[in-house]
Enzyme design. Structure first.
Site, PDB file in Angstrom:
ATOM      1  N   LYS A  35      -1.672  10.426  -2.040  1.00  0.00           N
ATOM      2  CA  LYS A  35      -2.611   9.355  -2.403  1.00  0.00           C
ATOM      3  C   LYS A  35      -3.825   9.948  -3.115  1.00  0.00           C
ATOM      4  O   LYS A  35      -4.098  11.152  -2.995  1.00  0.00           O
ATOM      5  CB  LYS A  35      -3.053   8.615  -1.133  1.00  0.00           C
ATOM      6  CG  LYS A  35      -3.711   9.500  -0.086  1.00  0.00           C
ATOM      7  CD  LYS A  35      -3.856   8.773   1.238  1.00  0.00           C
ATOM      8  CE  LYS A  35      -4.497   9.670   2.278  1.00  0.00           C
ATOM      9  NZ  LYS A  35      -4.542   9.046   3.613  1.00  0.00           N
ATOM     10  N   ARG A 133      -8.273   0.222  12.325  1.00  0.00           N
ATOM     11  CA  ARG A 133      -8.217  -0.026  10.881  1.00  0.00           C
ATOM     12  C   ARG A 133      -7.086  -1.012  10.578  1.00  0.00           C
ATOM     13  O   ARG A 133      -7.331  -2.196  10.504  1.00  0.00           O
ATOM     14  CB  ARG A 133      -8.061   1.314  10.154  1.00  0.00           C
ATOM     15  CG  ARG A 133      -8.243   1.231   8.657  1.00  0.00           C
ATOM     16  CD  ARG A 133      -8.393   2.596   8.004  1.00  0.00           C
ATOM     17  NE  ARG A 133      -7.196   3.427   8.119  1.00  0.00           N
ATOM     18  CZ  ARG A 133      -7.100   4.664   7.614  1.00  0.00           C
ATOM     19  NH1 ARG A 133      -8.130   5.196   6.967  1.00  0.00           N
ATOM     20  NH2 ARG A 133      -6.004   5.372   7.752  1.00  0.00           N
ATOM     21  N   TYR A 273     -34.051  17.563 -14.285  1.00  0.00           N
ATOM     22  CA  TYR A 273     -34.764  16.317 -13.995  1.00  0.00           C
ATOM     23  C   TYR A 273     -35.638  16.463 -12.754  1.00  0.00           C
ATOM     24  O   TYR A 273     -35.252  17.099 -11.776  1.00  0.00           O
ATOM     25  CB  TYR A 273     -33.767  15.183 -13.734  1.00  0.00           C
ATOM     26  CG  TYR A 273     -32.996  14.745 -14.949  1.00  0.00           C
ATOM     27  CD1 TYR A 273     -33.650  14.165 -16.047  1.00  0.00           C
ATOM     28  CD2 TYR A 273     -31.607  14.880 -15.002  1.00  0.00           C
ATOM     29  CE1 TYR A 273     -32.929  13.744 -17.163  1.00  0.00           C
ATOM     30  CE2 TYR A 273     -30.881  14.446 -16.106  1.00  0.00           C
ATOM     31  CZ  TYR A 273     -31.552  13.887 -17.188  1.00  0.00           C
ATOM     32  OH  TYR A 273     -30.837  13.465 -18.269  1.00  0.00           O
ATOM     33  N   MET A 321     -25.633  14.459 -14.938  1.00  0.00           N
ATOM     34  CA  MET A 321     -24.352  13.751 -15.039  1.00  0.00           C
ATOM     35  C   MET A 321     -23.239  14.663 -15.538  1.00  0.00           C
ATOM     36  O   MET A 321     -22.116  14.632 -15.035  1.00  0.00           O
ATOM     37  CB  MET A 321     -24.489  12.542 -15.970  1.00  0.00           C
ATOM     38  CG  MET A 321     -23.238  11.669 -15.988  1.00  0.00           C
ATOM     39  SD  MET A 321     -23.341  10.316 -17.177  1.00  0.00           S
ATOM     40  CE  MET A 321     -24.608   9.294 -16.455  1.00  0.00           C
TER      41      MET A 321
HETATM   42  C1  LIG Z   1      -4.342   9.985   4.566  1.00  0.00           C
HETATM   43  C2  LIG Z   1      -3.501   9.758   5.746  1.00  0.00           C
HETATM   44  C3  LIG Z   1      -2.886  10.827   6.404  1.00  0.00           C
HETATM   45  C4  LIG Z   1      -3.204  12.265   6.088  1.00  0.00           C
HETATM   46  O1  LIG Z   1      -4.404  12.607   6.729  1.00  0.00           O
HETATM   47  P1  LIG Z   1      -4.971  14.118   6.695  1.00  0.00           P
HETATM   48  O2  LIG Z   1      -6.139  14.086   7.581  1.00  0.00           O
HETATM   49  O3  LIG Z   1      -5.307  14.389   5.259  1.00  0.00           O
HETATM   50  O4  LIG Z   1      -3.870  14.983   7.167  1.00  0.00           O
HETATM   51  C5  LIG Z   1      -1.994  10.538   7.422  1.00  0.00           C
HETATM   52  N1  LIG Z   1      -1.741   9.255   7.780  1.00  0.00           N
HETATM   53  C6  LIG Z   1      -2.356   8.207   7.199  1.00  0.00           C
HETATM   54  C7  LIG Z   1      -2.058   6.826   7.667  1.00  0.00           C
HETATM   55  C8  LIG Z   1      -3.267   8.413   6.175  1.00  0.00           C
HETATM   56  O5  LIG Z   1      -3.877   7.371   5.608  1.00  0.00           O
END
Ligand SMILES: *Cc1c(COP(=O)(O)O)cnc(C)c1O
Length: 379
Positions: A35, A133, A273, A321
Site C-alpha cells: 500500500k 478502526r 526563510y 519547498m
Molecule cells: C499496514 C497494515 C499492516 C502492516 O503493518 P506494519 O506495521 O507495517 O507491519 C498489516 N495489517 C494491516 C491491516 C495494515 O493496514
C-alpha cells in the site's frame, strides 16, 4: 538525470523478507503490504520482487492500488486492507481483490456486484478486537460467517484482525495484545464450530511478527519490516538478545540528491526563510535541491544531518519547498554536484528512524512522504 533520487536496494528487501520468513515454519504464508506505493518504494516493482522472493499474498489499501497491480499483470491474491466505498465495489470485484468484510450490508454489496459481473467475490472477515478502526465486533463474527457462507457469490477465504500495540514491550501493551489475540481466537472458533471453514487466519503486523511470534496462525502481514525498519526501534535490541541468529533488517531506501551550489558566507549571515539560523563564524554552505514538497518535512530541521563523501553535515535553517541547506564548516573537499545522502542503509548516514525521531514521528511516515518528484532507481 534527476537530482532527487531514491535508490531502492532490492537485495535488502529480499533479505528482509527471507530473514522474517526464517523466523517461522515454512507453512506460514506471507502477505506483504504494498500500500501507499509500497511504503514509498514503488508498488509494482516491489510487488514483483516480493512474489519472486516467494511471498504468497500482497495487500493494498485502496481499490485503485489493487487495479494498478492487476494492470501490471500481478496475478497473486491481493488483500484489500480497508472497506471500499460504494463507488469502488465494482472495481474491487472486477480486479479480483480479496476484500475485508465487516458487516452483512457490505457483504451484500459485494455479492450484488459479483452477481452482476457473473463471478464470485473472495472475502476475509475482519474482526475488530481492540484497534477500533474497521471490523465486526467479535460476538457478531459467527453470524457474519454464516451469512457469507449462505451467499453463493461470496467465497470466505480468511479471517483476520489488526493489533494496535503489538510493537511495544510495555507490560500493559503486551497484555492488551494477548487479550486481542484471545478475542480473535474465540471468534475464529465460533466460525469453526458452525462447521464453516475459516480459510487463512492472520493478525500479525510487523510488531507481532517479532514480539508475538506464537500468534502467527497461518499467515503474517509484515509491512514496515520488509522495507527494513522495526515498527518500534527498541525491537532491534530485543531481537539481538532473543534471536542472536536473526540476520537483522536492512533499510531498502536510500534518499539522495546532488549539491546545486556551494558558497562561503561570513559570520552573522542568516540562511533560509525566517533567518532562524545565523552563522557563528565564516563557513561554507551547500544548497541541496530537496525540500518539503519532496517529503523532507520542515520539522526535520534543526536536527538532521546529511552524509556527503562519507561525512555528516547538519541541515541548517528552514527546509524550503524544493531546497535545503547544509553547513559544511570549513571543509573545502566538497564540490558542486557531489552526492548527498539523507538516509539509507549505510552506516555513515542516518536512517529513516533517525529522521523520524527528530520530527517526533515514525519511519512509516518518513518513507511514505517521499514525493513523486523523487525518482525511484532500483539497484
Ligand atoms: C499496514 C497494515 C499492516 C502492516 O503493518 P506494519 O506495521 O507495517 O507491519 C498489516 N495489517 C494491516 C491491516 C495494515 O493496514
Amino acid at each position: 538525470m534527476s537530482t532527487k533520487t531514491a535508490n531502492i536496494y532490492i537485495e535488502n528487501f529480499v533479505n528482509n523478507i527471507l530473514s522474517i520468513r526464517n523466523l517461522y515454519h515454512p507453512s506460514v504464508k506471507m502477505c506483504i503490504p504494498v500500500k501507499a506505493q509500497a511504503y514509498g518504494h514503488g508498488a509494482v516493482r516491489m510487488a514483483v520482487e516480493a512474489l519472486a522472493a516467494g511471498v504468497e499474498y500482497l495487500a493494498v489499501a485502496t481499490a485503485e492500488e489493487g487495479a494498478e497491480l492487476r494492470a501490471n499483470n500481478i496475478r497473486c491474491p491481493i488483500l484489500l486492507l480497508s472497506i471500499a466505498g460504494k463507488e469502488e465495489i465494482d472495481a474491487v470485484v472486477d480486479n479480483e481483490l480479496t476484500s475485508f468484510v465487516h458487516s452483512k450490508e457490505y457483504a451484500v454489496l459485494l455479492a450484488q456486484s459479483a452477481k452482476k459481473q457473473n463471478t464470485r467475490a473472495h472475502v476475509h472477515i475482519k474482526i475488530d478486537t481492540g484497534m477500533g478502526r474497521i471490523g465486526c465486533p467479535p460476538d457478531q463474527t459467527s453470524s457474519l460467517a454464516a451469512f457469507i457462507d449462505s451467499c453463493k457469490e461470496l467465497c470466505l477465504d480468511g479471517v483476520c484482525t489488526h493489533l494496535s500495540v503489538s510493537d511495544t514491550l510495555d507490560d500493559s501493551d503486551i497484555q492488551f495484545t494477548q487479550h486481542q489475540i484471545k478475542l480473535f481466537t474465540n471468534a475464529v472458533n465460533s466460525i469453526v464450530s458452525l462447521g464453516i471453514e475459516p480459510g487463512i487466519i492472520h493478525c500479525s503486523n510487523s510488531g507481532a511478527v517479532f514480539l508475538h511470534p506464537d500468534s502467527c496462525f497461518n499467515m503474517i502481514r509484515p509491512g514496515i519490516a520488509a522495507y527494513g525498519y522495526y515498527p518500534n526501534p527498541i525491537i532491534a535490541q530485543y531481537m539481538q538478545s532473543e534471536y542472536p541468529d536473526f540476520t537483522g533488517l536492512k533499510p531498502v531506501m536510500e534518499l539522495c540528491s546532488k549539491i546545486s551550489q556551494i558558497k562561503t558566507i561570513e559570520k552573522g549571515q542568516p540562511v533560509s526563510y525566517g533567518r532562524t539560523w545565523v552563522s557563528e563564524s565564516n563557513t561554507t554552505i551547500a544548497t541541496i535541491p530537496m525540500g518539503y514538497a519532496d517529503g523532507l518535512h520542515r520539522s526535520f530541521s534543526p536536527g538532521i544531518c546529511v552524509s556527503i563523501n562519507g561525512k555528516k553535515y547538519p541541515i541548517i535553517g528552514r527546509i524550503c519547498m524544493d531546497q535545503c541547506m547544509a553547513d559544511l564548516g570549513n571543509d573545502d573537499s566538497i564540490n558542486e554536484g557531489d552526492t548527498v545522502i539523507f538516509f539509507g542503509p549505510n552506516s555513515n548516514c542516518l536512517t529513516a528512524d533517525d529522521f523520524a525521531a527528530v520530527a517526533k514521528t515514525i519511519s512509516y511516515e518518513v518513507l511514505t512522504s517521499i514525493g513523486q518528484r523523487v525518482k525511484r532507481i532500483y539497484v
